[in-house]
Design a protein around this motif. Structure first.
Motif, PDB file in Angstrom:
ATOM      1  N   ASP A  98       5.802 -15.505   1.448  1.00  0.00           N
ATOM      2  CA  ASP A  98       4.758 -14.467   1.488  1.00  0.00           C
ATOM      3  C   ASP A  98       3.608 -14.821   2.446  1.00  0.00           C
ATOM      4  O   ASP A  98       2.666 -14.063   2.577  1.00  0.00           O
ATOM      5  N   ARG A  99       3.699 -15.979   3.107  1.00  0.00           N
ATOM      6  CA  ARG A  99       2.615 -16.303   4.046  1.00  0.00           C
ATOM      7  C   ARG A  99       2.968 -15.787   5.437  1.00  0.00           C
ATOM      8  O   ARG A  99       3.870 -16.282   6.097  1.00  0.00           O
ATOM      9  N   LYS A 100       2.229 -14.765   5.842  1.00  0.00           N
ATOM     10  CA  LYS A 100       2.502 -14.149   7.150  1.00  0.00           C
ATOM     11  C   LYS A 100       1.725 -14.909   8.229  1.00  0.00           C
ATOM     12  O   LYS A 100       0.587 -15.305   8.016  1.00  0.00           O
ATOM     13  N   LEU A 101       2.372 -15.090   9.361  1.00  0.00           N
ATOM     14  CA  LEU A 101       1.687 -15.737  10.490  1.00  0.00           C
ATOM     15  C   LEU A 101       1.644 -14.763  11.658  1.00  0.00           C
ATOM     16  O   LEU A 101       2.665 -14.182  12.022  1.00  0.00           O
ATOM     17  N   ASP A 102       0.472 -14.589  12.215  1.00  0.00           N
ATOM     18  CA  ASP A 102       0.305 -13.665  13.327  1.00  0.00           C
ATOM     19  C   ASP A 102       0.823 -14.291  14.623  1.00  0.00           C
ATOM     20  O   ASP A 102       0.446 -15.405  14.991  1.00  0.00           O
ATOM     21  N   ALA A 103       1.674 -13.554  15.321  1.00  0.00           N
ATOM     22  CA  ALA A 103       2.356 -14.120  16.509  1.00  0.00           C
ATOM     23  C   ALA A 103       1.365 -14.541  17.589  1.00  0.00           C
ATOM     24  O   ALA A 103       1.517 -15.602  18.216  1.00  0.00           O
ATOM     25  N   THR A 104       0.350 -13.735  17.817  1.00  0.00           N
ATOM     26  CA  THR A 104      -0.619 -14.075  18.868  1.00  0.00           C
ATOM     27  C   THR A 104      -1.408 -15.327  18.498  1.00  0.00           C
ATOM     28  O   THR A 104      -1.671 -16.189  19.342  1.00  0.00           O
ATOM     29  N   GLN A 105      -1.778 -15.418  17.235  1.00  0.00           N
ATOM     30  CA  GLN A 105      -2.529 -16.604  16.799  1.00  0.00           C
ATOM     31  C   GLN A 105      -1.676 -17.869  16.918  1.00  0.00           C
ATOM     32  O   GLN A 105      -2.166 -18.928  17.295  1.00  0.00           O
ATOM     33  N   LEU A 106      -0.392 -17.730  16.615  1.00  0.00           N
ATOM     34  CA  LEU A 106       0.513 -18.883  16.761  1.00  0.00           C
ATOM     35  C   LEU A 106       0.616 -19.322  18.216  1.00  0.00           C
ATOM     36  O   LEU A 106       0.597 -20.514  18.530  1.00  0.00           O
ATOM     37  N   LEU A 107       0.717 -18.340  19.094  1.00  0.00           N
ATOM     38  CA  LEU A 107       0.839 -18.633  20.516  1.00  0.00           C
ATOM     39  C   LEU A 107      -0.437 -19.318  21.022  1.00  0.00           C
ATOM     40  O   LEU A 107      -0.393 -20.269  21.804  1.00  0.00           O
ATOM     41  N   LEU A 108      -1.557 -18.829  20.539  1.00  0.00           N
ATOM     42  CA  LEU A 108      -2.841 -19.418  20.919  1.00  0.00           C
ATOM     43  C   LEU A 108      -2.911 -20.876  20.467  1.00  0.00           C
ATOM     44  O   LEU A 108      -3.279 -21.774  21.234  1.00  0.00           O
ATOM     45  N   ALA A 109      -2.521 -21.111  19.226  1.00  0.00           N
ATOM     46  CA  ALA A 109      -2.557 -22.489  18.709  1.00  0.00           C
ATOM     47  C   ALA A 109      -1.641 -23.391  19.522  1.00  0.00           C
ATOM     48  O   ALA A 109      -1.994 -24.534  19.846  1.00  0.00           O
ATOM     49  N   GLU A 110      -0.475 -22.877  19.877  1.00  0.00           N
ATOM     50  CA  GLU A 110       0.472 -23.683  20.645  1.00  0.00           C
ATOM     51  C   GLU A 110      -0.066 -23.992  22.050  1.00  0.00           C
ATOM     52  O   GLU A 110       0.060 -25.122  22.539  1.00  0.00           O
ATOM     53  N   ALA A 111      -0.692 -23.006  22.682  1.00  0.00           N
ATOM     54  CA  ALA A 111      -1.289 -23.241  24.006  1.00  0.00           C
ATOM     55  C   ALA A 111      -2.337 -24.343  23.919  1.00  0.00           C
ATOM     56  O   ALA A 111      -2.462 -25.171  24.816  1.00  0.00           O
ATOM     57  N   LYS A 151       6.559 -21.794  36.048  1.00  0.00           N
ATOM     58  CA  LYS A 151       6.821 -20.371  35.791  1.00  0.00           C
ATOM     59  C   LYS A 151       7.201 -20.094  34.326  1.00  0.00           C
ATOM     60  O   LYS A 151       6.656 -19.174  33.715  1.00  0.00           O
ATOM     61  N   ALA A 152       8.110 -20.890  33.789  1.00  0.00           N
ATOM     62  CA  ALA A 152       8.562 -20.621  32.417  1.00  0.00           C
ATOM     63  C   ALA A 152       7.397 -20.759  31.427  1.00  0.00           C
ATOM     64  O   ALA A 152       7.258 -19.961  30.489  1.00  0.00           O
ATOM     65  N   MET A 153       6.558 -21.753  31.650  1.00  0.00           N
ATOM     66  CA  MET A 153       5.418 -21.928  30.745  1.00  0.00           C
ATOM     67  C   MET A 153       4.455 -20.747  30.855  1.00  0.00           C
ATOM     68  O   MET A 153       3.976 -20.215  29.857  1.00  0.00           O
ATOM     69  N   LEU A 154       4.203 -20.335  32.094  1.00  0.00           N
ATOM     70  CA  LEU A 154       3.284 -19.205  32.292  1.00  0.00           C
ATOM     71  C   LEU A 154       3.845 -17.924  31.679  1.00  0.00           C
ATOM     72  O   LEU A 154       3.112 -17.154  31.062  1.00  0.00           O
ATOM     73  N   ASP A 155       5.134 -17.681  31.856  1.00  0.00           N
ATOM     74  CA  ASP A 155       5.757 -16.491  31.257  1.00  0.00           C
ATOM     75  C   ASP A 155       5.609 -16.525  29.740  1.00  0.00           C
ATOM     76  O   ASP A 155       5.282 -15.525  29.108  1.00  0.00           O
ATOM     77  N   TYR A 156       5.857 -17.697  29.186  1.00  0.00           N
ATOM     78  CA  TYR A 156       5.808 -17.849  27.730  1.00  0.00           C
ATOM     79  C   TYR A 156       4.424 -17.469  27.194  1.00  0.00           C
ATOM     80  O   TYR A 156       4.296 -16.835  26.161  1.00  0.00           O
ATOM     81  N   PHE A 157       3.384 -17.889  27.929  1.00  0.00           N
ATOM     82  CA  PHE A 157       2.023 -17.649  27.428  1.00  0.00           C
ATOM     83  C   PHE A 157       1.393 -16.382  28.000  1.00  0.00           C
ATOM     84  O   PHE A 157       0.230 -16.103  27.725  1.00  0.00           O
ATOM     85  N   GLN A 158       2.167 -15.626  28.770  1.00  0.00           N
ATOM     86  CA  GLN A 158       1.614 -14.422  29.380  1.00  0.00           C
ATOM     87  C   GLN A 158       0.905 -13.524  28.364  1.00  0.00           C
ATOM     88  O   GLN A 158      -0.210 -13.052  28.621  1.00  0.00           O
ATOM     89  N   PRO A 159       1.506 -13.280  27.187  1.00  0.00           N
ATOM     90  CA  PRO A 159       0.840 -12.371  26.244  1.00  0.00           C
ATOM     91  C   PRO A 159      -0.569 -12.825  25.843  1.00  0.00           C
ATOM     92  O   PRO A 159      -1.367 -12.016  25.365  1.00  0.00           O
ATOM     93  N   LEU A 160      -0.865 -14.109  26.043  1.00  0.00           N
ATOM     94  CA  LEU A 160      -2.183 -14.609  25.638  1.00  0.00           C
ATOM     95  C   LEU A 160      -3.291 -14.159  26.574  1.00  0.00           C
ATOM     96  O   LEU A 160      -4.444 -14.035  26.166  1.00  0.00           O
ATOM     97  N   MET A 161      -2.942 -13.982  27.824  1.00  0.00           N
ATOM     98  CA  MET A 161      -3.947 -13.715  28.839  1.00  0.00           C
ATOM     99  C   MET A 161      -4.774 -12.477  28.480  1.00  0.00           C
ATOM    100  O   MET A 161      -6.005 -12.530  28.447  1.00  0.00           O
ATOM    101  N   ASP A 162      -4.097 -11.382  28.174  1.00  0.00           N
ATOM    102  CA  ASP A 162      -4.807 -10.134  27.855  1.00  0.00           C
ATOM    103  C   ASP A 162      -5.631 -10.307  26.593  1.00  0.00           C
ATOM    104  O   ASP A 162      -6.772  -9.863  26.508  1.00  0.00           O
ATOM    105  N   TYR A 163      -5.020 -10.961  25.635  1.00  0.00           N
ATOM    106  CA  TYR A 163      -5.724 -11.186  24.370  1.00  0.00           C
ATOM    107  C   TYR A 163      -7.022 -11.963  24.592  1.00  0.00           C
ATOM    108  O   TYR A 163      -8.091 -11.604  24.101  1.00  0.00           O
ATOM    109  N   LEU A 164      -6.936 -13.045  25.369  1.00  0.00           N
ATOM    110  CA  LEU A 164      -8.114 -13.894  25.576  1.00  0.00           C
ATOM    111  C   LEU A 164      -9.199 -13.173  26.374  1.00  0.00           C
ATOM    112  O   LEU A 164     -10.383 -13.291  26.079  1.00  0.00           O
TER     113      LEU A 164
END
Ligand code: ASP
Ligand code: SER
Ligand code: ZN
Length: 565
Positions: free
Chosen positions: A387-400, A540-553
């Motif tokens: 029942d513990r939901k994790l937000d995908a964007t927040q996870l990506l941010l933490a990983e970055a 390139k692969a790293m940048l693609d992976y984190f691309q969704p973060l750019m707009d968010y940040l």
């Protein structure tokens, strides 16, 4: 003859080094020096150097496998040329003594005169820097973590000269050049690759930097600074920035687990991929858990993996406690161990029982580390409550922040440039600290709370500067590589989204990886990465992976200019 003799002498040396690092005392340091001198006398003997050079002159007529062995033999000889035995012996001794000083060091929280009234372990410092919200306490702890610097500074300056002198004997411009040569690259090529990597990641890093400055200023109730004070960050060198994204904090999942479980769970990931269980001797001979603060025995507290006999005797040295950081580090170390196990096969001669390059070796466990933080995996093995939901964007941010983007300005920037200047430019000791902090400011946007004069040596507190010299770009390259491998595995083998995937239990992914590992250094690394992923090494692969973060940040940062300068 070489492979057989080298394996036996290297085993004696590794055993002695293992004892010296896991039980620091004068006797063990002396035994290490003796064993290392024996190995060096063989590897650097005039006979070995002349013969290898002669063979290599006839390169065209050599089969690839022979060429690669001879090339490695000559690189190893360059570490201890028999033409300058006095210098080689001094270097070995200086290295062993400096390592013993670092590994046996007691960090002291409260001094009473010359004595220490209250000692503190590196794990305790790390835990406090991760959790404490009190800036005065943080600054104190951060300063304590830099106590090794003054003790190691003089030794590093001497060792730098010895390492350079050794490297010059077979024609290398510096010890840095000798280490880079392992990749078949020139110093200029390596520095270009590092600089390009920092540039590629800069826009994203600046957004992360601004986001972090704002977040920490709020946490500590301070003005938003231009650069981030080093003691604000939950890591002694600000090389990764853990603990910033509360909604994606996985640390609590590991608290209260027995430390053994952390390492066993990492092993389960590898066996689920179809890889063999760790040998029984791994569990008997490794030294995996933290010592009590008052332990008489002292050991190196930085994690490492060992291939003692260049065959089946594999061990790890760690100080595991149950938290997310050691969960990640355990996967990292087992990545090395599985690499050792995979290439210890009859098709790989002893001197080629190495990674395709050193960065490949560093990448394996971190690749599995990406997979081991996926919610579907954590849920599947019962770590994450359903029942513990994790937000995908927040996870990506933490990983970055704690396992990817933030590490590159440190590894490709600060560390690599410092060691480049240390060895190639013979940086004078009276500029060690000044230069270290100039680089940290330029690349990481980090600064100390108060000026750090030359009585300190903050670079000396980073273990790799002392005992893994001129190799830190390995980790920068490994971080690029791990996203390239991850991208390939998720898209081409698993046919899953790289951000939401599960390799656990996937034998096909495991076999793909094992096939790469079991080649050791028998093939050219550039060809290998091209053949297996269709790409050259790049960000390139790293940048693609984190691309969704750019707009968010950008949105979170209110569109403000992100550069700290
Ligand atoms: N030995 C590893 C690193 O230096 C693991 C660590 O982060 O402690 O590669
Ligand atoms: N293990 C390396 C270090 O501790 C890279 O993460 O610096
Ligand atoms: Zn490693």
């Amino acid at each position: 003859m070489y492979n057989e003799t080298d394996q036996r002498l290297a085993t004696v040396s590794s055993e002695a080094n293992w004892r010296a690092l896991t039980d620091v005392n004068d006797q063990h340091t002396g035994e290490r020096i003796g064993a290392d001198r024996g190995l060096a006398a063989f590897r650097g003997s005039r006979y070995v150097i002349e013969k290898s050079k002669n063979f290599l002159n006839a390169r065209q007529s050599l089969p690839e496998l022979d060429f690669r062995q001879l090339d490695n033999i000559l690189l190893a000889a360059a570490e201890s040329p028999g033409t300058i035995p006095e210098i080689v012996n001094r270097r070995i001794e200086a290295e062993a003594r400096l390592a013993a000083l670092m590994d046996g060091f007691t960090f002291c929280l409260e001094k009473r005169g010359e004595k220490c009234a209250k000692a503190i372990t590196p794990n305790e410092i790390d835990e406090a820097l991760l959790k404490s919200k009190n800036l005065a306490e943080r600054q104190k702890l951060w300063e304590v973590s830099k106590q090794t610097g003054p003790a190691l500074k003089k030794g590093l300056a001497e060792l730098r000269d010895l390492r350079n002198r050794v490297a010059s004997e077979l024609g290398y411009s510096s010890y840095f050049h000798l280490q880079v040569a392992d990749y078949g690259m020139s110093v200029a090529e390596m520095m270009q690759l590092m600089d390009r990597t920092v540039e590629d990641l800069k826009p994203l890093y600046e957004q992360l930097h601004l986001w972090t400055r704002r977040r920490l200023a709020e946490r500590y109730k301070q003005q938003i600074p231009k650069r981030i004070p080093a003691h604000w960050i939950g890591n002694r060198w600000a090389q990764e920035w853990p603990g910033l994204v509360e909604a994606a904090d996985l640390d609590d999942l590991f608290r209260g687990k027995p430390p053994e479980w952390i390492v066993q769970q990492a092993e389960r990931f590898y066996t689920s991929l179809g890889m063999p269980p760790l040998p029984k001797s791994f569990w008997e001979k490794s030294d995996l858990y933290q010592l009590a603060p008052d332990s008489k025995r002292k050991k190196n507290t930085h994690a490492s993996a060992w291939h003692i006999d260049i065959d089946k005797d594999v061990r790890s040295l760690m100080s595991v406690i149950p938290n997310f950081r050691w969960f990640g580090t355990s996967h990292h170390e087992l990545g090395h161990i599985y690499y050792y196990m995979a290439y210890s096969n009859p098709r790989v001669p002893v001197v080629l029982r190495e990674g395709a390059n050193r960065a490949f070796h560093e990448a394996v466990g971190d690749l599995i580390g990406i997979a081991a933080r996926q919610p579907s995996y954590l849920r599947g093995v019962g770590l994450l409550p359903a029942d513990r939901k994790l937000d995908a964007t927040q996870l990506l941010l933490a990983e970055a922040l704690d396992a990817a983007v933030v590490f590159l300005p440190f590894s490709a920037g600060t560390m690599t440039h410092f060691e480049y200047e240390l060895y190639e430019k013979k940086l004078p000791p009276e500029q060690f600290n000044k230069r270290w902090w100039e680089l940290a400011a330029r690349y990481q946007g980090i600064e100390p709370a108060s000026p750090r004069g030359e009585q300190f040596c903050d670079a000396c507190t980073k273990t790799h500067i002392i005992d893994d010299a001129a190799q830190y770009y390995d980790y920068a390259m490994a971080f690029l590589l791990k996203f390239q491998l991850h991208n390939h595995i998720t898209r081409k083998i698993l046919k899953q989204d790289p951000h939401d995937c599960n390799y656990y239990g996937n034998k096909e992914a495991g076999k793909w990886l094992w096939d790469i590992l079991s080649l050791g250094a028998t093939t050219d690394w550039r060809q290998l990465i091209r053949d297996r992923t269709g790409e050259d090494l790049s960000s390139k692969a790293m940048l693609d992976y984190f691309q969704p973060l750019m707009d968010y940040l950008k949105k979170e940062n209110g569109g403000q200019p992100a550069a700290w300068e």
